[in-house]
Design a protein around this motif. Structure first.
Motif, PDB file in Angstrom:
ATOM      1  N   SER B  90       0.822  -1.215   0.000  1.00 48.13           N
ATOM      2  CA  SER B  90       0.000   0.000   0.000  1.00 48.13           C
ATOM      3  C   SER B  90       0.853   1.262   0.000  1.00 48.13           C
ATOM      4  O   SER B  90       1.939   1.279   0.569  1.00 48.13           O
ATOM      5  CB  SER B  90      -0.873   0.041   1.257  1.00 48.13           C
ATOM      6  OG  SER B  90      -1.863  -0.931   1.191  1.00 48.13           O
ATOM      7  N   GLU B  91       0.308   2.301  -0.588  1.00 46.89           N
ATOM      8  CA  GLU B  91       0.946   3.615  -0.508  1.00 46.89           C
ATOM      9  C   GLU B  91       0.461   4.307   0.753  1.00 46.89           C
ATOM     10  O   GLU B  91      -0.702   4.224   1.100  1.00 46.89           O
ATOM     11  CB  GLU B  91       0.559   4.457  -1.729  1.00 46.89           C
ATOM     12  CG  GLU B  91       1.026   3.848  -3.030  1.00 46.89           C
ATOM     13  CD  GLU B  91       0.763   4.747  -4.234  1.00 46.89           C
ATOM     14  OE1 GLU B  91       0.182   5.835  -4.063  1.00 46.89           O
ATOM     15  OE2 GLU B  91       1.145   4.347  -5.350  1.00 46.89           O
ATOM     16  N   ILE B  92       1.369   4.982   1.434  1.00 49.06           N
ATOM     17  CA  ILE B  92       0.965   5.765   2.605  1.00 49.06           C
ATOM     18  C   ILE B  92       1.409   7.211   2.379  1.00 49.06           C
ATOM     19  O   ILE B  92       2.527   7.584   2.746  1.00 49.06           O
ATOM     20  CB  ILE B  92       1.581   5.208   3.911  1.00 49.06           C
ATOM     21  CG1 ILE B  92       1.456   3.676   3.956  1.00 49.06           C
ATOM     22  CG2 ILE B  92       0.910   5.837   5.119  1.00 49.06           C
ATOM     23  CD1 ILE B  92       2.183   3.056   5.132  1.00 49.06           C
ATOM     24  N   PRO B  93       0.548   8.026   1.782  1.00 44.37           N
ATOM     25  CA  PRO B  93       0.957   9.389   1.426  1.00 44.37           C
ATOM     26  C   PRO B  93       1.351  10.208   2.657  1.00 44.37           C
ATOM     27  O   PRO B  93       0.705  10.126   3.697  1.00 44.37           O
ATOM     28  CB  PRO B  93      -0.308   9.986   0.776  1.00 44.37           C
ATOM     29  CG  PRO B  93      -1.138   8.820   0.384  1.00 44.37           C
ATOM     30  CD  PRO B  93      -0.819   7.732   1.363  1.00 44.37           C
ATOM     31  N   GLY B  94       2.421  10.956   2.520  1.00 41.91           N
ATOM     32  CA  GLY B  94       2.835  11.876   3.588  1.00 41.91           C
ATOM     33  C   GLY B  94       3.635  11.239   4.704  1.00 41.91           C
ATOM     34  O   GLY B  94       4.095  11.925   5.604  1.00 41.91           O
ATOM     35  N   VAL B  95       3.771   9.905   4.679  1.00 47.56           N
ATOM     36  CA  VAL B  95       4.548   9.241   5.737  1.00 47.56           C
ATOM     37  C   VAL B  95       5.852   8.732   5.127  1.00 47.56           C
ATOM     38  O   VAL B  95       5.834   7.884   4.235  1.00 47.56           O
ATOM     39  CB  VAL B  95       3.749   8.065   6.353  1.00 47.56           C
ATOM     40  CG1 VAL B  95       4.583   7.355   7.411  1.00 47.56           C
ATOM     41  CG2 VAL B  95       2.443   8.558   6.940  1.00 47.56           C
ATOM     42  N   SER B  96       6.961   9.269   5.601  1.00 46.76           N
ATOM     43  CA  SER B  96       8.237   8.872   5.013  1.00 46.76           C
ATOM     44  C   SER B  96       8.610   7.464   5.448  1.00 46.76           C
ATOM     45  O   SER B  96       8.166   6.984   6.490  1.00 46.76           O
ATOM     46  CB  SER B  96       9.334   9.848   5.425  1.00 46.76           C
ATOM     47  OG  SER B  96       9.630   9.672   6.791  1.00 46.76           O
ATOM     48  N   ILE B  97       9.424   6.831   4.641  1.00 44.78           N
ATOM     49  CA  ILE B  97       9.887   5.479   4.972  1.00 44.78           C
ATOM     50  C   ILE B  97      10.597   5.482   6.322  1.00 44.78           C
ATOM     51  O   ILE B  97      10.379   4.603   7.161  1.00 44.78           O
ATOM     52  CB  ILE B  97      10.827   4.955   3.862  1.00 44.78           C
ATOM     53  CG1 ILE B  97      10.015   4.720   2.582  1.00 44.78           C
ATOM     54  CG2 ILE B  97      11.518   3.656   4.287  1.00 44.78           C
ATOM     55  CD1 ILE B  97      10.849   4.278   1.394  1.00 44.78           C
ATOM     56  N   ALA B  98      11.412   6.502   6.539  1.00 49.69           N
ATOM     57  CA  ALA B  98      12.157   6.579   7.805  1.00 49.69           C
ATOM     58  C   ALA B  98      11.196   6.647   8.994  1.00 49.69           C
ATOM     59  O   ALA B  98      11.364   5.927   9.980  1.00 49.69           O
ATOM     60  CB  ALA B  98      13.088   7.779   7.806  1.00 49.69           C
ATOM     61  N   ASN B  99      10.165   7.469   8.888  1.00 49.78           N
ATOM     62  CA  ASN B  99       9.210   7.594   9.994  1.00 49.78           C
ATOM     63  C   ASN B  99       8.360   6.343  10.168  1.00 49.78           C
ATOM     64  O   ASN B  99       8.046   5.937  11.288  1.00 49.78           O
ATOM     65  CB  ASN B  99       8.278   8.791   9.775  1.00 49.78           C
ATOM     66  CG  ASN B  99       8.969  10.088  10.151  1.00 49.78           C
ATOM     67  OD1 ASN B  99       9.971  10.086  10.856  1.00 49.78           O
ATOM     68  ND2 ASN B  99       8.441  11.187   9.656  1.00 49.78           N
ATOM     69  N   PHE B 100       7.982   5.756   9.057  1.00 50.45           N
ATOM     70  CA  PHE B 100       7.159   4.547   9.106  1.00 50.45           C
ATOM     71  C   PHE B 100       7.924   3.417   9.794  1.00 50.45           C
ATOM     72  O   PHE B 100       7.416   2.760  10.709  1.00 50.45           O
ATOM     73  CB  PHE B 100       6.770   4.143   7.679  1.00 50.45           C
ATOM     74  CG  PHE B 100       5.906   2.921   7.612  1.00 50.45           C
ATOM     75  CD1 PHE B 100       4.748   2.819   8.369  1.00 50.45           C
ATOM     76  CD2 PHE B 100       6.245   1.862   6.777  1.00 50.45           C
ATOM     77  CE1 PHE B 100       3.933   1.702   8.298  1.00 50.45           C
ATOM     78  CE2 PHE B 100       5.440   0.734   6.702  1.00 50.45           C
ATOM     79  CZ  PHE B 100       4.289   0.650   7.459  1.00 50.45           C
ATOM     80  N   LEU B 101       9.155   3.250   9.371  1.00 52.69           N
ATOM     81  CA  LEU B 101       9.956   2.174   9.958  1.00 52.69           C
ATOM     82  C   LEU B 101      10.270   2.448  11.422  1.00 52.69           C
ATOM     83  O   LEU B 101      10.315   1.539  12.244  1.00 52.69           O
ATOM     84  CB  LEU B 101      11.245   1.996   9.162  1.00 52.69           C
ATOM     85  CG  LEU B 101      11.106   0.975   8.029  1.00 52.69           C
ATOM     86  CD1 LEU B 101      12.368   0.938   7.197  1.00 52.69           C
ATOM     87  CD2 LEU B 101      10.819  -0.417   8.597  1.00 52.69           C
ATOM     88  N   ARG B 102      10.453   3.718  11.739  1.00 54.45           N
ATOM     89  CA  ARG B 102      10.721   4.055  13.136  1.00 54.45           C
ATOM     90  C   ARG B 102       9.504   3.697  13.991  1.00 54.45           C
ATOM     91  O   ARG B 102       9.645   3.133  15.080  1.00 54.45           O
ATOM     92  CB  ARG B 102      11.066   5.532  13.275  1.00 54.45           C
ATOM     93  CG  ARG B 102      11.753   5.817  14.599  1.00 54.45           C
ATOM     94  CD  ARG B 102      12.291   7.211  14.651  1.00 54.45           C
ATOM     95  NE  ARG B 102      11.229   8.174  14.416  1.00 54.45           N
ATOM     96  CZ  ARG B 102      11.434   9.451  14.109  1.00 54.45           C
ATOM     97  NH1 ARG B 102      12.653   9.904  13.992  1.00 54.45           N
ATOM     98  NH2 ARG B 102      10.428  10.258  13.910  1.00 54.45           N
TER      99      ARG B 102
END
Lengths: 478, 253
Positions: B90-102
């Motif tokens: 899925s795409e998660i607009p506005g959420v960076s990979i770094a923040n998502f993984l954190r």
């Protein structure tokens, strides 16, 4: 929350003994020294004016406003019928525990202080603010401006004090941007206003740190009617931030503020609101700024909570090259209706305006964008950009957009974009599969949706906003 | 050593039975491949094990270290060590990979435990280097506007950071050109070892040239109808799925 039990402060004799104060059904054990009782009549205004020891002109102003309020119908022909559920006879219009705000936190009565400490106000003041006003029901309980800022000639106090101490500046601008008869609720505010901030920034003074006001409703069946007036003189700059909260009551509470901004030539005002009202508050606020030549007024407006919010911050672009901006975020949860938007009235050449509105509807929450952009034919070089994005969390969430854009003449330009998106189950499952709970996943998706807008906010407010969204989403997942 | 046990699992979507009794045990350290034509229930199996709410388990069990996961939400299963590499992330607009993984890493920490941000970024960058991912990648919104190859690499990066006990890899090779396939396979091979059990779901033998499985199973009409070692995959490649079909037909006569 432990109710405040005892309040000390300046003792002033109750000016109007005749009003029956037993009608107020006190849910919290707060001993208010001033209580105008329940319901609205000329006697209410007599009481407020007497309590504040006001000049005759202002009492006249109030009494006139009361007539306007009584004569105006509810705007239910275009707005929600929920407005009819406000029972003006059951509201208490003035409650105060003292007439003079304290200048240091130590002097603030213990329980009120605890309220504001829980909200993190003293801490924020120490960290990054140039001044703080903390209003508890009708009057400011605490007010302080840092010496350095005061020495620059900046005035920051509440409207009650401003009327007493700076009547000449106050009177000149008061009610000029938003006249009493602008709408029913601006008339109501004009009749019974109390508290709110008054700011004057002298020419060329750029206030380096934000001034902040905090509005707290503590009493049930109460109406808070603060009146804010900000005048920024030529080439001066200020950032003002307000936060609003109220505890959860079983009955409706009314918040109806009027905020008037005046940015003189080349001045800049940034006005930031993060409100988190309990979900029984009717929040009906009129906010408008007047931007003179090359002045800039920017509203950053975050609406979370309340039962019904109706608020459309506006800018009248009066002088050449004036700029107006509204960045707004609204979150409507179950049982809430956020009817928000922006107004840009172009009244001079080469004026520009920008509106970016993002709304989030959760569960049965409903969000409405209502905008007005007006560029008349005789102007040239005017530009407007309007973007409205809506995010629906559940299938029964609702969003509506009413962008009224009137741009005449071919020497002006406008651009309008709108989108509606939905958080789908696959996205939530994807995030859950990475270990986030459903609520965390929702929060992250919502924060992502507003991210590009929230990045433009001062850091402290982005963090606060994120925290509030986390709390809302936490509660919305069953 | 951890064990993922799938026991006589039956899965329906709505009223429609899709998986009709799958039994399979995967040990940490093993790589199992499930092959089969489209529509035989391979992806359904992976998503149901991961806890997708639309997939209803009508019978059977899934045990992680002898403990049933069926009552657990998808996020609890994830935190227990199960990772699904999505076929269509899925795409998660506005959420960076770094923040998502954190956020994902933080969800695995105990309450009050603080994330060591410097350590996290160090680890993230090391994994990105391993997967030949540009550092700028982490500032982009999760999967938004990604090419097929970027999406799959993003999945592998998440897997590398979250270090699951078991990875269910759903058609990880689909939509990849040969270079991207190689990078993804290299990533998985680097992670391969005694701490990771893998269930590879694929339509084609191609992926198995790069990630060589210990066991190969053929899925047909909701069941595993044939199991063997990696040579089974080659045999399938040579003879095609019709071969399995014919064998099955012969067996049922």
């Amino acid at each position: 929350m432990k109710p405040p039990t005892e309040l000390s402060g300046t003792t002033v004799d109750n000016p109007v003994i005749g009003i029956d104060q037993s009608k107020g059904d006190f849910q919290y054990d707060v001993k208010y020294e001033f209580d105008a009782g329940t319901g609205l009549s000329e006697r209410t205004i007599d009481y407020i004016s007497a309590a504040k020891k006001e000049a005759a002109w202002i009492k006249e102003f109030r009494l006139n406003a009361l007539k306007v309020f009584q004569s105006k119908p509810m705007p239910t022909h275009w707005a929600t019928k929920d407005l009819e559920n406000i029972n003006f006879d059951k509201i208490r219009y003035y409650l105060a525990s003292g007439q003079k705000p304290k200048r240091s936190w130590d002097e603030v009565p213990e329980d009120i202080k605890r309220t504001f400490e829980r909200l993190g106000i003293p801490e924020q003041e120490r960290k990054f603010l140039a001044g703080v006003e903390a209003q508890f029901d009708s009057e400011a309980a605490y007010s302080n401006i840092k010496d350095l800022v005061a020495k620059q000639g900046v005035i920051f106090c509440n409207s009650t004090e401003a009327l007493r101490e700076h009547p000449e500046i106050f009177r000149k601008w008061f009610g000029k941007v938003i006249p009493t008869g602008d709408n029913k609720f601006s008339a109501l505010n004009s009749a019974v206003f109390s508290g709110g901030s008054f700011i004057y920034v002298p020419p060329g003074v750029k206030v380096a740190h934000p001034l902040q006001a905090y509005f707290r409703i503590n009493a049930e069946n109460f109406g808070q009617f603060e009146r804010t007036l900000i005048i920024v003189d030529e080439g001066a700059e200020v950032t003002y931030m307000e936060g609003c909260t109220a505890p959860k009551f079983s009955t409706a509470t009314l918040h109806s503020a009027v905020v008037e901004l005046v940015a003189l030539k080349g001045a800049k005002i940034q006005y930031i609101t993060v409100q988190n009202w309990a979900n029984n508050v009717f929040n009906l606020v009129t906010k408008r700024g007047l931007a003179h030549e090359e002045a800039e007024i920017k509203w950053i407006d975050c609406n979370i909570g309340s039962r019904l919010t109706m608020k459309y911050p506006g800018v009248i672009l009066k002088g050449r090259k004036a700029r107006g901006e509204v960045l707004s975020i609204a979150l409507a949860n179950d049982g809430q209706h956020q009817d928000t938007g922006a107004k840009m009235v172009h009244a001079a050449d080469e004026t520009t305006s920008n509106i970016i509105a993002k709304s989030i509807s959760v569960g049965q929450g409903r969000s409405t964008y209502r905008g007005l952009v007006h560029i008349p034919r005789h102007l040239k070089g005017c530009k407007n950009n309007t973007e409205c994005d809506a995010l629906l969390i559940n299938t029964n969430s609702r969003t509506d957009t009413y962008p009224a854009i009137t741009v005449r003449g071919d020497l002006n330009a406008t651009q309008h974009e709108a989108s509606v998106s939905k958080i789908n189950e696959e996205m939530i499952f994807y995030m859950q599969q990475r270990g986030l709970t459903e609520a965390q996943a929702m929060s992250l998706a919502v924060n992502g949706f507003i991210n590009d807008l929230a990045r433009q906010f001062p850091m402290e407010y982005s963090v606060e906003l994120k925290r509030l969204i986390d709390l809302e989403m936490e509660g919305s997942v069953g | 050593m951890s064990l993922l046990e799938i026991k006589d699992l039956h899965i329906s979507i709505g009223d429609k039975p899709i998986v009709k009794g799958v039994t399979l045990t995967i040990k940490q350290g093993e790589v199992h491949a499930i092959m089969g034509p489209n529509g035989t229930g391979k992806s359904t199996l992976a998503k149901a094990i991961a806890g997708h709410p639309d997939y209803i388990i009508t019978d059977g069990e899934v045990l992680l270290d002898s403990r049933s996961v069926l009552a657990m939400q998808a996020d609890e299963r994830a935190r227990a060590g199960m990772f699904l590499a999505f076929q269509y992330p899925s795409e998660i607009p506005g959420v960076s990979i770094a923040n998502f993984l954190r956020a994902a890493v933080q969800s695995r920490m105990t309450e009050g435990e603080e994330l060591d941000a410097a350590g996290y970024y160090k680890r993230l960058y090391a994994k990105m280097d391993m997967l030949k991912i540009d550092r700028k990648f982490t500032a982009r919104s999760v999967n938004e506007g990604f090419s097929g190859g970027e999406k799959k690499r993003c999945e592998i990066l998440q897997m590398a950071i979250l270090e699951p006990k078991f990875a269910l890899m759903d058609e990880t090779d689909s939509g990849l050109d040969i270079d991207a396939l190689r990078i993804v396979a290299d990533g998985v091979n680097t992670m391969r070892g005694p701490g990771l059990g893998v269930l590879l779901i694929t339509h084609y033998q191609r992926l198995l040239d790069y990630i060589v499985p210990d066991y190969v199973h053929v899925m047909w009409d909701g069941r595993l109808v044939k199991s063997g070692d990696k040579s089974l995959a080659l045999e399938l490649e040579a003879k095609g799925y019709d071969w399995v079909k014919k064998e099955l037909a012969a067996a049922t006569v």
